[in-house]
Design a protein around this motif. Structure first.
Motif, PDB file in Angstrom:
ATOM      1  N   LEU A 184       0.822  -1.202   0.000  1.00 35.06           N
ATOM      2  CA  LEU A 184       0.000   0.000   0.000  1.00 35.06           C
ATOM      3  C   LEU A 184       0.863   1.261   0.000  1.00 35.06           C
ATOM      4  CD1 LEU A 184      -2.786   1.383   0.289  1.00 35.06           C
ATOM      5  CD2 LEU A 184      -2.527   1.150   2.776  1.00 35.06           C
ATOM      6  N   ALA A 185       1.902   1.293   0.826  1.00 34.71           N
ATOM      7  CA  ALA A 185       2.763   2.471   0.895  1.00 34.71           C
ATOM      8  C   ALA A 185       3.435   2.735  -0.449  1.00 34.71           C
ATOM      9  CB  ALA A 185       3.809   2.284   1.987  1.00 34.71           C
ATOM     10  N   TYR A 186       3.872   1.673  -1.125  1.00 37.11           N
ATOM     11  CA  TYR A 186       4.503   1.859  -2.441  1.00 37.11           C
ATOM     12  C   TYR A 186       3.501   2.418  -3.445  1.00 37.11           C
ATOM     13  CZ  TYR A 186       6.421   0.811  -7.017  1.00 37.11           C
ATOM     14  OH  TYR A 186       6.843   0.905  -8.319  1.00 37.11           O
ATOM     15  N   LEU A 187       2.289   1.881  -3.462  1.00 30.93           N
ATOM     16  CA  LEU A 187       1.286   2.363  -4.408  1.00 30.93           C
ATOM     17  C   LEU A 187       0.910   3.817  -4.131  1.00 30.93           C
ATOM     18  CD1 LEU A 187      -1.106  -0.735  -4.648  1.00 30.93           C
ATOM     19  CD2 LEU A 187       0.656  -0.024  -6.275  1.00 30.93           C
ATOM     20  N   LEU A 188       0.832   4.193  -2.852  1.00 34.92           N
ATOM     21  CA  LEU A 188       0.433   5.557  -2.493  1.00 34.92           C
ATOM     22  C   LEU A 188       1.537   6.571  -2.743  1.00 34.92           C
ATOM     23  CD1 LEU A 188      -1.507   5.015   0.881  1.00 34.92           C
ATOM     24  CD2 LEU A 188      -2.465   5.775  -1.301  1.00 34.92           C
ATOM     25  N   PHE A 189       2.763   6.225  -2.395  1.00 37.77           N
ATOM     26  CA  PHE A 189       3.826   7.224  -2.374  1.00 37.77           C
ATOM     27  C   PHE A 189       4.929   7.005  -3.418  1.00 37.77           C
ATOM     28  CE2 PHE A 189       2.493   6.636   2.179  1.00 37.77           C
ATOM     29  CZ  PHE A 189       1.695   7.767   2.233  1.00 37.77           C
ATOM     30  N   GLY A 190       4.999   5.810  -4.023  1.00 34.79           N
ATOM     31  CA  GLY A 190       6.108   5.540  -4.927  1.00 34.79           C
ATOM     32  C   GLY A 190       5.717   5.236  -6.348  1.00 34.79           C
ATOM     33  N   SER A 191       4.440   5.368  -6.695  1.00 32.36           N
ATOM     34  CA  SER A 191       4.006   5.048  -8.051  1.00 32.36           C
ATOM     35  C   SER A 191       2.741   5.823  -8.389  1.00 32.36           C
ATOM     36  CB  SER A 191       3.731   3.542  -8.180  1.00 32.36           C
ATOM     37  OG  SER A 191       2.507   3.207  -7.551  1.00 32.36           O
ATOM     38  N   HIS A 192       2.365   5.734  -9.650  1.00 32.47           N
ATOM     39  CA  HIS A 192       1.101   6.339 -10.102  1.00 32.47           C
ATOM     40  C   HIS A 192      -0.008   5.293 -10.207  1.00 32.47           C
ATOM     41  CE1 HIS A 192       2.911  10.230 -10.901  1.00 32.47           C
ATOM     42  NE2 HIS A 192       3.875   9.655 -11.622  1.00 32.47           N
ATOM     43  N   VAL A 193       0.266   4.073  -9.785  1.00 31.93           N
ATOM     44  CA  VAL A 193      -0.733   2.996  -9.868  1.00 31.93           C
ATOM     45  C   VAL A 193      -1.798   3.217  -8.795  1.00 31.93           C
ATOM     46  CG1 VAL A 193      -1.101   0.508  -9.759  1.00 31.93           C
ATOM     47  CG2 VAL A 193       1.020   1.413 -10.718  1.00 31.93           C
ATOM     48  N   PRO A 194      -3.077   3.185  -9.157  1.00 33.13           N
ATOM     49  CA  PRO A 194      -4.120   3.399  -8.142  1.00 33.13           C
ATOM     50  C   PRO A 194      -4.183   2.252  -7.137  1.00 33.13           C
ATOM     51  CG  PRO A 194      -5.093   2.759 -10.246  1.00 33.13           C
ATOM     52  CD  PRO A 194      -3.640   3.001 -10.509  1.00 33.13           C
ATOM     53  N   VAL A 195      -4.549   2.579  -5.918  1.00 29.92           N
ATOM     54  CA  VAL A 195      -4.656   1.575  -4.862  1.00 29.92           C
ATOM     55  C   VAL A 195      -5.724   0.538  -5.208  1.00 29.92           C
ATOM     56  CG1 VAL A 195      -5.219   1.228  -2.412  1.00 29.92           C
ATOM     57  CG2 VAL A 195      -3.836   3.197  -3.115  1.00 29.92           C
TER      58      VAL A 195
END
Length: 621
Positions: free
Chosen positions: A229-240
């Motif tokens: 979750l942290a990677y998706l929120l802060f390290g990528s443009h992929v939606p959660v």
């Protein structure tokens, strides 16, 4: 997890202060989960009868079972959270002063709550979007199935918050909010930099956040989820939102339907005394020879594992039946614990191993092939452990112990025969392709219940209810790990890490044997730290494609992975299984620490043999 496993759950889950909430709100949930498990067994058995007895497959049964299964998984996960049966590590927490331990316990709870609250909107959106997908046979929207995910998240959120407010001081809660909120704020400020780093930022979350959460006492399933979750929120443009699809996929595989049924089978084994009947028969047959009771212990683990599919169930069944007699004959308790722990590690490849079923689902490997190979691999390891036990008993004096009369052996064989039939029924049915693992699990559990009630003393209603709850809780804990670990594995693959690791490993010297040695080291370490299922689910999507590219047979590689992981699980000072064996055998870990190492080294020798000789794993397929 069996009824006895509930007593040992604290060893795995906390080894100290736990999360147990005991919420009165859970009673209706427990009833519904138990009914869902009964319905699942009934649906699967009905499918078997309709297909084989009437040659008329009922298509809607599979869809109804899938709906029941996902709801059972989410409700079971909530029950596991309430009963403290989600796996977590507290090695670091135990060493802290009580004040700081309470603060970090609160921080762990806040982290779990933050994960659930952050995913809840996406889970609701995912359930609403599935309204437009209609099931083929029942003709109902898929929302009826996947709405279990947001409901489970909401229920677990309420449980965590209720327990947090009831048992922790406001100062501890404030500390937890400061830690979790501070991390989130820092990552939010660093988002542009993290996104600019590309896939490299994933390492920050996987190699920093996940281990910190793990050492901080956050349950393993939520550690994986928080890292993803942290990677998706802060390290990528992929939606959660995409995480929901991956978790649904991880928890909904049809192959995994057999997991709760085999867990329930382990409960039946414990409750009816079928395992004890097998132990008594083996004891009468070979207990009088030199190292005879060691042979009985190892042989019992080998056979009983084919019924229960659970290491903890195996140990909890065999140890109470054998340890008193072994002590009377002069066996030293540390040696008994060493045999118990390593014997359970050896037997985990014996069908119906839940680990093999999960691995087959995650890595796309034939369950029938894994069952056939696992039996042979376990037999090789059994022979090695027996050889070591015989050598260590070379000075044992057996003159005072006489062979049991043939009449007694025959009587015990008659008593044990219905139980002895079961593991061979399971293995032969799956390996020959007569039935799937799911179908066999259903037949086996109903057979065990019927035989147990008629011949072995029956099961009380209270005991049956406890068995259903234990099964639901363990199923939920397992499937939550599978869901979050599969989401993490997907992120790793999408970020290109898997391809980079594959290229690096392929270029290393030693070819396929070098890769096998790397695999053994990795899974020995992961087995110590993560326990079996999390390690397999997280690493299998990464490692199996590399093994295939090097020409390694999937089943051969699977056997090496599972055996290495099991040895790590039983290796002190970190391996959780070692402490479980000590608790079940009532022996202090300090006393058993030195005794287990010769057996661990013997298993490692057997593992190297299995890795070097593929014919052991695939020669009988």
């Amino acid at each position: 997890m069996t009824a006895t496993d509930h007593d040992t759950a604290e060893v795995i889950a906390s080894m100290g202060e736990d999360f147990r909430g005991g919420s009165p709100l859970m009673r209706p949930v427990e009833i519904v989960a138990s009914l869902l498990l009964v319905a699942l067994v009934g649906l699967l058995f009905g499918g078997v009868v309709s297909r084989y007895a009437f040659a008329y497959p009922v298509i809607w049964i599979e869809e109804a079972a899938s709906i029941s299964f996902l709801w059972l998984a989410m409700l079971g996960s909530a029950i596991a959270l309430d009963r403290n049966e989600h796996l977590r590590l507290t090695i670091v927490l135990k060493k802290l002063a009580p004040v700081w331990r309470e603060r970090f316990e609160a921080a762990a709870l806040v982290a779990v709550a933050a994960f659930l609250i952050a995913l809840l909107p996406s889970a609701v959106e995912y359930a609403m979007e599935e309204w437009y997908i209609t099931s083929a046979a029942l003709h109902i929207p898929n929302t009826w199935r996947v709405s279990a995910i947001p409901f489970g998240f909401l229920l677990m959120t309420l449980l965590v918050l209720q327990y947090l407010l009831r048992t922790h001081r406001m100062a501890d809660i404030a500390f937890g909010l400061f830690v979790v909120g501070g991390f989130a704020a820092g990552m939010w400020l660093a988002t542009p930099m993290l996104i600019a780093m590309g896939s490299a930022s994933l390492l920050i979350f996987l190699l920093l956040l996940v281990p910190v959460c793990l050492l901080g006492g956050v349950p393993i399933a939520f550690c994986f989820g928080l890292g993803t979750l942290a990677y998706l929120l802060f390290g990528s443009h992929v939606p959660v939102y995409v995480m929901m699809g991956r978790m649904d996929e991880g928890m909904s595989s049809i192959i995994l339907l057999s997991v709760p049924i085999f867990v329930l089978l382990g409960c039946v084994l414990d409750a009816t005394g079928m395992g004890k009947a097998i132990v008594d028969f083996l004891g009468s047959l070979i207990g009088h020879v030199k190292a005879g009771m060691s042979y009985v212990l190892l042989g019992s683990l080998f056979i009983v594992s084919g019924i229960s599919g659970s290491k903890v169930s195996d140990m909890a069944t065999v140890a109470p039946a054998l340890f008193p007699e072994m002590k009377r004959r002069g066996n030293k308790p540390p040696e008994m614990i060493a045999l118990l722990a390593t014997g359970a590690a050896m037997a985990d490849t014996v069908p119906p191993s839940i680990v093999l079923i999960v691995l087959g689902s995650v890595a796309g490997v034939s369950i029938a092939g894994l069952f056939t190979s696992g039996f042979v691999v376990a037999a090789v390891l059994l022979a090695i452990l027996i050889g070591l036990a015989r050598w260590k008993a070379r000075n044992e004096i057996t003159g005072s112990f006489r062979r049991a009369p043939f009449a007694l052996v025959g009587r015990l064989l008659v008593i044990a025969a219905p139980a002895l039939v079961l593991p061979f029924l399971i293995r032969s049915s799956v390996a020959s392709g007569i039935a799937t693992a799911t179908e066999v699990s259903t037949i086996a559990v109903l057979y065990a219940m019927a035989i147990g009630m008629v011949l072995y003393g029956g099961i009380s209603w209270k005991k049956l209810c406890n068995m259903l709850l234990e099964t639901a809780a363990l199923t939920g804990a397992i499937l939550m790990i599978l869901g979050t670990a599969l989401a993490m594995a997907w992120v790793i693959t999408q970020a290109g890490v898997a391809q980079s690791v594959a290229q690096m490993m392929q270029s290393m010297p030693g070819g396929w044997m070098g890769f096998m040695l790397i695999t053994i080291v990795i899974f020995l370490i992961l087995g110590c730290v993560l326990e079996g299922l999390p390690a397999i689910v997280l690493m299998a999507p990464l490692m199996f494609p590399i093994a295939r590219s090097l020409g390694i047979n999937d089943i051969h590689y699977a056997m090496v992975v599972v055996v290495a992981m099991n040895i790590g699980l039983m290796a002190p000072p970190i391996g959780v299984g070692f402490y479980l064996a000590c608790k079940i055998g009532d022996v202090p870990p300090d006393e058993a620490f030195r005794a287990i190492w010769p057996y661990i080294f013997a298993l490692i020798g057997g593992l190297l043999l299995i890795a070097a000789v593929p014919a052991i794993s695939i020669g009988f397929l």
